[in-house]
Design a protein around this motif. Structure first.
Motif, PDB file in Angstrom:
ATOM      1  N   MET A   1     123.760  81.801 104.861  1.00 10.92           N
ATOM      2  CA  MET A   1     125.165  82.070 105.150  1.00 10.92           C
ATOM      3  C   MET A   1     126.025  81.221 104.229  1.00 10.92           C
ATOM      4  SD  MET A   1     127.305  82.074 108.734  1.00 10.92           S
ATOM      5  CE  MET A   1     127.656  80.336 108.960  1.00 10.92           C
ATOM      6  N   TYR A   2     127.077  81.836 103.687  1.00 10.49           N
ATOM      7  CA  TYR A   2     127.980  81.185 102.756  1.00 10.49           C
ATOM      8  C   TYR A   2     129.415  81.352 103.258  1.00 10.49           C
ATOM      9  CZ  TYR A   2     123.905  82.017  99.795  1.00 10.49           C
ATOM     10  OH  TYR A   2     122.633  82.073  99.288  1.00 10.49           O
ATOM     11  N   THR A   3     130.288  80.405 102.903  1.00  8.46           N
ATOM     12  CA  THR A   3     131.708  80.675 103.090  1.00  8.46           C
ATOM     13  C   THR A   3     132.073  81.706 102.031  1.00  8.46           C
ATOM     14  OG1 THR A   3     132.368  78.840 101.659  1.00  8.46           O
ATOM     15  CG2 THR A   3     132.250  78.388 104.022  1.00  8.46           C
ATOM     16  N   CYS A   4     133.056  82.523 102.332  1.00  9.09           N
ATOM     17  CA  CYS A   4     133.329  83.663 101.470  1.00  9.09           C
ATOM     18  C   CYS A   4     134.811  83.769 101.154  1.00  9.09           C
ATOM     19  CB  CYS A   4     132.858  84.934 102.181  1.00  9.09           C
ATOM     20  SG  CYS A   4     133.082  86.447 101.254  1.00  9.09           S
ATOM     21  N   THR A   5     135.101  84.039  99.896  1.00 11.41           N
ATOM     22  CA  THR A   5     136.441  84.381  99.440  1.00 11.41           C
ATOM     23  C   THR A   5     136.330  85.688  98.675  1.00 11.41           C
ATOM     24  OG1 THR A   5     137.024  82.051  99.195  1.00 11.41           O
ATOM     25  CG2 THR A   5     138.406  83.628  98.056  1.00 11.41           C
TER      26      THR A   5
ATOM     27  N   LYS B   1     138.208  82.025 104.022  1.00 14.03           N
ATOM     28  CA  LYS B   1     137.980  81.227 105.228  1.00 14.03           C
ATOM     29  C   LYS B   1     137.097  81.954 106.232  1.00 14.03           C
ATOM     30  CE  LYS B   1     142.278  78.749 104.583  1.00 14.03           C
ATOM     31  NZ  LYS B   1     143.562  78.363 105.127  1.00 14.03           N
ATOM     32  N   GLY B   2     136.196  82.795 105.719  1.00 15.17           N
ATOM     33  CA  GLY B   2     135.240  83.509 106.553  1.00 15.17           C
ATOM     34  C   GLY B   2     133.850  83.307 105.979  1.00 15.17           C
ATOM     35  N   ASN B   3     132.938  84.198 106.344  1.00 16.34           N
ATOM     36  CA  ASN B   3     131.554  84.024 105.944  1.00 16.34           C
ATOM     37  C   ASN B   3     130.920  85.323 105.473  1.00 16.34           C
ATOM     38  OD1 ASN B   3     131.966  82.024 108.509  1.00 16.34           O
ATOM     39  ND2 ASN B   3     130.783  81.098 106.871  1.00 16.34           N
ATOM     40  N   ILE B   4     129.842  85.154 104.705  1.00 10.14           N
ATOM     41  CA  ILE B   4     128.978  86.265 104.316  1.00 10.14           C
ATOM     42  C   ILE B   4     127.546  85.777 104.482  1.00 10.14           C
ATOM     43  CG2 ILE B   4     129.053  85.621 101.858  1.00 10.14           C
ATOM     44  CD1 ILE B   4     128.794  88.670 101.231  1.00 10.14           C
ATOM     45  N   ILE B   5     126.704  86.659 105.000  1.00  7.44           N
ATOM     46  CA  ILE B   5     125.279  86.365 105.157  1.00  7.44           C
ATOM     47  C   ILE B   5     124.513  87.265 104.203  1.00  7.44           C
ATOM     48  CG2 ILE B   5     123.293  86.469 106.726  1.00  7.44           C
ATOM     49  CD1 ILE B   5     125.299  85.954 109.027  1.00  7.44           C
ATOM     50  N   ASP B   6     123.560  86.699 103.477  1.00 11.92           N
ATOM     51  CA  ASP B   6     122.662  87.481 102.640  1.00 11.92           C
ATOM     52  C   ASP B   6     121.514  87.928 103.538  1.00 11.92           C
ATOM     53  OD1 ASP B   6     120.658  88.444 100.978  1.00 11.92           O
ATOM     54  OD2 ASP B   6     120.958  86.897  99.447  1.00 11.92           O
ATOM     55  N   PRO B   7     121.461  89.209 103.924  1.00 13.64           N
ATOM     56  CA  PRO B   7     120.400  89.639 104.840  1.00 13.64           C
ATOM     57  C   PRO B   7     119.010  89.582 104.224  1.00 13.64           C
ATOM     58  CG  PRO B   7     121.655  91.523 104.079  1.00 13.64           C
ATOM     59  CD  PRO B   7     122.348  90.303 103.553  1.00 13.64           C
ATOM     60  N   GLY B   8     118.941  89.441 102.902  1.00 15.41           N
ATOM     61  CA  GLY B   8     117.643  89.353 102.229  1.00 15.41           C
ATOM     62  C   GLY B   8     116.952  88.028 102.414  1.00 15.41           C
ATOM     63  N   ASN B   9     117.751  86.949 102.617  1.00 15.17           N
ATOM     64  CA  ASN B   9     117.125  85.634 102.801  1.00 15.17           C
ATOM     65  C   ASN B   9     117.705  84.855 103.979  1.00 15.17           C
ATOM     66  OD1 ASN B   9     119.557  84.485 101.923  1.00 15.17           O
ATOM     67  ND2 ASN B   9     118.823  84.199  99.830  1.00 15.17           N
ATOM     68  N   GLY B  10     118.731  85.390 104.626  1.00 13.82           N
ATOM     69  CA  GLY B  10     119.297  84.758 105.808  1.00 13.82           C
ATOM     70  C   GLY B  10     120.291  83.645 105.531  1.00 13.82           C
TER      71      GLY B  10
END
Length: 165
Positions: free
Chosen positions: A118-122, A107-116
Motif C-alpha cells: 500500500m502506498y500513499t497516492c497523488t 492524501k489517499g492510498n493505492i494498493i498494488d494487488p499483485g504484491n499487496g
C-alpha cells in the motif's frame, strides 16, 4: 427582462461548471513503461467528494482472480471483508483521495494487488498538449514516506475499455 435572461444564462452556466466531472474521472489504461503494454484497465470515480478507482480488467488474467497477495485488511480500506479474499477486478484499490483542486487528488492510498503493498497516492491530470502529453494522461504517484515514483496512465473511453476485456 434582458437582465432576467442574462441572470438565468449565468446561473445555468455556473451550475454546469459545479456539476462537471473532474478530468481524473473515467476510464484509464495503466501501462508498463518498458513494453508499452496495458497492465490494467481502471475506472476512476468520485463518490461523496472522495475519489476511488477499481480495476475493471487485467489483460491475460481471469476477472475472477483473487488478490491473494494482499493483506487481510488495510487502514482506511473502504470495503468490509478480507482484502486477500476479494477479486482483483471491482475492488477499490485506489481509495480515500481528497480533492486538491481540479484535476489533482491526494492524501489517499493505492494498493498494488499483485504484491499487496500500500502506498500513499497523488493523482494529477495532464491534458493532451501535442508535446509531452500526446493523449490525456493521469500521473499516478505512489509513495512510501519520502520515496515515491510516478506512472503515467492513458485516457480511454468506456467503449474502448470494453473492447479490451
Amino acid at each position: 427582462m434582458k437582465k432576467l435572461i442574462v441572470m438565468l444564462c449565468a446561473l445555468v452556466l455556473s451550475a454546469g461548471v459545479c456539476f462537471a466531472a473532474d478530468p481524473c474521472e473515467g476510464y484509464w489504461l495503466s501501462v508498463d513503461e518498458e513494453s508499452g503494454k496495458t497492465t490494467a484497465i481502471w475506472n476512476i470515480y468520485v463518490e461523496n467528494d472522495v475519489l476511488y478507482g477499481k480495476i475493471i480488467h487485467v489483460p491475460g488474467q481471469d476477472d475472477a482472480t483473487i488478490a491473494k497477495d494482499c493483506k487481510d485488511s488495510y487502514k482506511g480500506f473502504p470495503v468490509s471483508g478480507k482484502v486477500n479474499q476479494m477479486t482483483v477486478v471491482n475492488t477499490p484499490f485506489i481509495f480515500n483521495l481528497k480533492n486538491l483542486g481540479t484535476g489533482k487528488w491526494g492524501k489517499g492510498n493505492i494498493i498494488d494487488p499483485g504484491n499487496g503493498s500500500m502506498y500513499t497516492c497523488t493523482m494529477t491530470f495532464h491534458a493532451a498538449d501535442g508535446g509531452k502529453y500526446k493523449k490525456d494522461t493521469l500521473e499516478m504517484k505512489g509513495s512510501i514516506g519520502p520515496i515515491g515514483r510516478s506512472q503515467y496512465w492513458l485516457k480511454t473511453s468506456k467503449e474502448e475499455a470494453e473492447t479490451l476485456k
